[in-house]
Design a protein around this motif. Structure first.
Motif, PDB file in Angstrom:
ATOM      1  N   ILE A   6       0.856  -1.176   0.000  1.00 48.26           N
ATOM      2  CA  ILE A   6       0.000   0.000   0.000  1.00 48.26           C
ATOM      3  C   ILE A   6       0.894   1.228   0.000  1.00 48.26           C
ATOM      4  CG2 ILE A   6      -1.574   1.317   1.511  1.00 48.26           C
ATOM      5  CD1 ILE A   6      -2.677  -1.402   2.468  1.00 48.26           C
ATOM      6  N   GLY A   7       0.447   2.275  -0.669  1.00 43.16           N
ATOM      7  CA  GLY A   7       1.192   3.533  -0.653  1.00 43.16           C
ATOM      8  C   GLY A   7       0.771   4.405  -1.806  1.00 43.16           C
ATOM      9  N   TYR A   8       1.214   5.630  -1.766  1.00 38.77           N
ATOM     10  CA  TYR A   8       0.866   6.587  -2.801  1.00 38.77           C
ATOM     11  C   TYR A   8       1.517   6.184  -4.123  1.00 38.77           C
ATOM     12  CZ  TYR A   8      -0.719  11.038  -4.612  1.00 38.77           C
ATOM     13  OH  TYR A   8      -1.391  11.994  -5.330  1.00 38.77           O
ATOM     14  N   MET A   9       0.928   6.612  -5.242  1.00 43.00           N
ATOM     15  CA  MET A   9       1.548   6.304  -6.525  1.00 43.00           C
ATOM     16  C   MET A   9       2.976   6.852  -6.519  1.00 43.00           C
ATOM     17  SD  MET A   9      -0.249   8.841  -9.281  1.00 43.00           S
ATOM     18  CE  MET A   9      -1.320  10.089  -8.612  1.00 43.00           C
ATOM     19  N   GLY A  10       3.887   6.045  -7.053  1.00 38.92           N
ATOM     20  CA  GLY A  10       5.286   6.438  -7.069  1.00 38.92           C
ATOM     21  C   GLY A  10       6.067   6.025  -5.837  1.00 38.92           C
ATOM     22  N   SER A  11       5.417   5.344  -4.903  1.00 43.08           N
ATOM     23  CA  SER A  11       6.117   4.952  -3.668  1.00 43.08           C
ATOM     24  C   SER A  11       6.984   3.703  -3.858  1.00 43.08           C
ATOM     25  CB  SER A  11       5.126   4.736  -2.518  1.00 43.08           C
ATOM     26  OG  SER A  11       4.251   3.670  -2.811  1.00 43.08           O
ATOM     27  N   GLY A  12       6.850   3.039  -4.993  1.00 42.19           N
ATOM     28  CA  GLY A  12       7.686   1.873  -5.272  1.00 42.19           C
ATOM     29  C   GLY A  12       6.990   0.541  -5.088  1.00 42.19           C
ATOM     30  N   LYS A  13       5.676   0.549  -5.015  1.00 40.63           N
ATOM     31  CA  LYS A  13       4.946  -0.700  -4.761  1.00 40.63           C
ATOM     32  C   LYS A  13       5.247  -1.775  -5.801  1.00 40.63           C
ATOM     33  CE  LYS A  13       0.988   1.400  -4.813  1.00 40.63           C
ATOM     34  NZ  LYS A  13       1.376   2.789  -5.066  1.00 40.63           N
ATOM     35  N   SER A  14       5.246  -1.427  -7.063  1.00 40.49           N
ATOM     36  CA  SER A  14       5.501  -2.422  -8.116  1.00 40.49           C
ATOM     37  C   SER A  14       6.957  -2.870  -8.122  1.00 40.49           C
ATOM     38  CB  SER A  14       5.121  -1.867  -9.492  1.00 40.49           C
ATOM     39  OG  SER A  14       3.734  -1.639  -9.547  1.00 40.49           O
ATOM     40  N   SER A  15       7.877  -1.927  -8.045  1.00 42.67           N
ATOM     41  CA  SER A  15       9.308  -2.277  -8.056  1.00 42.67           C
ATOM     42  C   SER A  15       9.677  -3.144  -6.859  1.00 42.67           C
ATOM     43  CB  SER A  15      10.165  -1.006  -8.048  1.00 42.67           C
ATOM     44  OG  SER A  15       9.878  -0.210  -9.167  1.00 42.67           O
ATOM     45  N   VAL A  16       9.254  -2.725  -5.691  1.00 45.25           N
ATOM     46  CA  VAL A  16       9.531  -3.484  -4.466  1.00 45.25           C
ATOM     47  C   VAL A  16       8.811  -4.831  -4.509  1.00 45.25           C
ATOM     48  CG1 VAL A  16       9.111  -3.520  -1.958  1.00 45.25           C
ATOM     49  CG2 VAL A  16      10.033  -1.459  -3.046  1.00 45.25           C
ATOM     50  N   VAL A  19      10.588  -7.595  -6.642  1.00 44.47           N
ATOM     51  CA  VAL A  19      11.792  -8.127  -5.999  1.00 44.47           C
ATOM     52  C   VAL A  19      11.409  -8.969  -4.779  1.00 44.47           C
ATOM     53  CG1 VAL A  19      13.932  -7.502  -4.793  1.00 44.47           C
ATOM     54  CG2 VAL A  19      13.247  -6.253  -6.861  1.00 44.47           C
ATOM     55  N   LEU A  20      10.489  -8.479  -3.984  1.00 43.63           N
ATOM     56  CA  LEU A  20      10.043  -9.193  -2.789  1.00 43.63           C
ATOM     57  C   LEU A  20       9.429 -10.541  -3.158  1.00 43.63           C
ATOM     58  CD1 LEU A  20       9.688  -9.066   0.303  1.00 43.63           C
ATOM     59  CD2 LEU A  20       7.523  -7.869  -0.086  1.00 43.63           C
ATOM     60  N   ALA A  21       8.572 -10.555  -4.170  1.00 45.41           N
ATOM     61  CA  ALA A  21       7.948 -11.810  -4.620  1.00 45.41           C
ATOM     62  C   ALA A  21       9.007 -12.798  -5.095  1.00 45.41           C
ATOM     63  CB  ALA A  21       6.941 -11.529  -5.742  1.00 45.41           C
ATOM     64  N   GLY A  22      10.006 -12.308  -5.796  1.00 48.98           N
ATOM     65  CA  GLY A  22      11.094 -13.173  -6.251  1.00 48.98           C
ATOM     66  C   GLY A  22      11.847 -13.792  -5.091  1.00 48.98           C
ATOM     67  N   GLN A  23      12.126 -12.997  -4.077  1.00 48.98           N
ATOM     68  CA  GLN A  23      12.841 -13.511  -2.903  1.00 48.98           C
ATOM     69  C   GLN A  23      12.011 -14.531  -2.135  1.00 48.98           C
ATOM     70  OE1 GLN A  23      14.527 -10.544  -0.330  1.00 48.98           O
ATOM     71  NE2 GLN A  23      15.941  -9.815  -1.899  1.00 48.98           N
ATOM     72  N   ASP A 162      16.221  -2.650  -3.116  1.00 46.46           N
ATOM     73  CA  ASP A 162      16.760  -3.753  -2.312  1.00 46.46           C
ATOM     74  C   ASP A 162      16.768  -3.426  -0.824  1.00 46.46           C
ATOM     75  OD1 ASP A 162      17.128  -5.429  -4.503  1.00 46.46           O
ATOM     76  OD2 ASP A 162      19.188  -4.739  -4.848  1.00 46.46           O
ATOM     77  N   GLU A 163      17.038  -2.179  -0.483  1.00 45.43           N
ATOM     78  CA  GLU A 163      17.032  -1.783   0.933  1.00 45.43           C
ATOM     79  C   GLU A 163      15.606  -1.813   1.500  1.00 45.43           C
ATOM     80  OE1 GLU A 163      20.856   1.222   1.275  1.00 45.43           O
ATOM     81  OE2 GLU A 163      19.037   1.958   0.292  1.00 45.43           O
ATOM     82  N   VAL A 164      14.632  -1.416   0.707  1.00 46.47           N
ATOM     83  CA  VAL A 164      13.234  -1.466   1.154  1.00 46.47           C
ATOM     84  C   VAL A 164      12.810  -2.924   1.337  1.00 46.47           C
ATOM     85  CG1 VAL A 164      10.844  -0.919   0.566  1.00 46.47           C
ATOM     86  CG2 VAL A 164      12.652   0.764   0.117  1.00 46.47           C
ATOM     87  N   VAL A 165      13.184  -3.779   0.378  1.00 48.45           N
ATOM     88  CA  VAL A 165      12.853  -5.208   0.488  1.00 48.45           C
ATOM     89  C   VAL A 165      13.492  -5.791   1.744  1.00 48.45           C
ATOM     90  CG1 VAL A 165      13.192  -7.472  -0.584  1.00 48.45           C
ATOM     91  CG2 VAL A 165      12.439  -5.528  -1.976  1.00 48.45           C
ATOM     92  N   ALA A 166      14.732  -5.443   2.010  1.00 46.37           N
ATOM     93  CA  ALA A 166      15.430  -5.944   3.212  1.00 46.37           C
ATOM     94  C   ALA A 166      14.727  -5.460   4.481  1.00 46.37           C
ATOM     95  CB  ALA A 166      16.897  -5.486   3.207  1.00 46.37           C
ATOM     96  N   ALA A 167      14.268  -4.211   4.490  1.00 48.50           N
ATOM     97  CA  ALA A 167      13.546  -3.676   5.658  1.00 48.50           C
ATOM     98  C   ALA A 167      12.235  -4.426   5.875  1.00 48.50           C
ATOM     99  CB  ALA A 167      13.290  -2.175   5.477  1.00 48.50           C
ATOM    100  N   ILE A 168      11.544  -4.753   4.791  1.00 54.85           N
ATOM    101  CA  ILE A 168      10.294  -5.519   4.905  1.00 54.85           C
ATOM    102  C   ILE A 168      10.597  -6.918   5.443  1.00 54.85           C
ATOM    103  CG2 ILE A 168       8.420  -6.631   3.595  1.00 54.85           C
ATOM    104  CD1 ILE A 168       8.529  -4.141   1.718  1.00 54.85           C
TER     105      ILE A 168
END
Length: 173
Positions: A6-16, A19-23, A162-168
């Motif tokens: 969840i987040g505002y458009m442009g917050s990186g939901k698709s990019s993150v 990568v998260l789904a792949g991990q 990658d840093e956002v994914v690691a934080a999640i």
């Protein structure tokens, strides 16, 4: 397990999300892509042909279907999805689901969206950085109440994907 970004458009939901789904070795689903596939039209075309009210109804319908599926996934929502109808209630009630708010600051959102605005129907007609910033500020004020109901809040400012994914991942452990 379903992870709902969840987040505002442009917050990186698709990019993150990708990568998260792949991990996690689960499917990545983008709510807008699912709506487009079901309607056989792009999101801008749906807005143009039918308007925002129609789009929001379809969005809620597709969200409900995806939340009812048994398999795990990472699901990226549209920026307004949690704020319409009973969508946030559906998200919070979904079994084995964790909602994650990708919290991104006003300046970073403005910078990102200024470059992408032609592909985003709600902001494509804003003609200056100041107008875009005012638009985002107003929406963040309205939407933060819904975004803050997420199970996890992860700041994205100044972080790579990658840093956002690691934080999640750290929050989920």
């Amino acid at each position: 397990m379903k992870l709902i970004l969840i987040g505002y458009m442009g917050s990186g939901k698709s990019s993150v999300g990708k990568v998260l789904a792949g991990q996690l070795s689960v499917n990545f689903l983008d709510l807008d892509a699912e709506i487009s596939a079901e309607e056989n039209k792009s999101i801008p075309q749906i807005f143009s042909d039918h308007g925002e009210v129609y789009f929001r109804r379809k969005e809620a319908e597709v969200l409900k279907k995806l939340l009812e599926k048994d398999e795990g996934c990472v699901l990226s929502l549209g920026g307004g999805t949690p704020c319409y109808g009973k969508n946030m209630e559906l998200i919070k009630a979904a079994p084995k689901a964790t909602s994650i708010y990708l919290k991104t600051g006003l300046l970073q959102l403005t910078e990102r969206l200024m470059v992408e605005k032609e592909h985003r129907p709600l902001i494509k007609d804003l003609d200056s950085s100041e107008a875009l910033e005012d638009y985002i500020r107003k929406h963040l004020f309205e939407r933060t109440f819904f975004y803050n109901q997420s199970d996890l809040i992860v700041s994205t400012d100044g972080k790579s994907v990658d840093e956002v994914v690691a934080a999640i991942a750290e929050e989920l452990d």
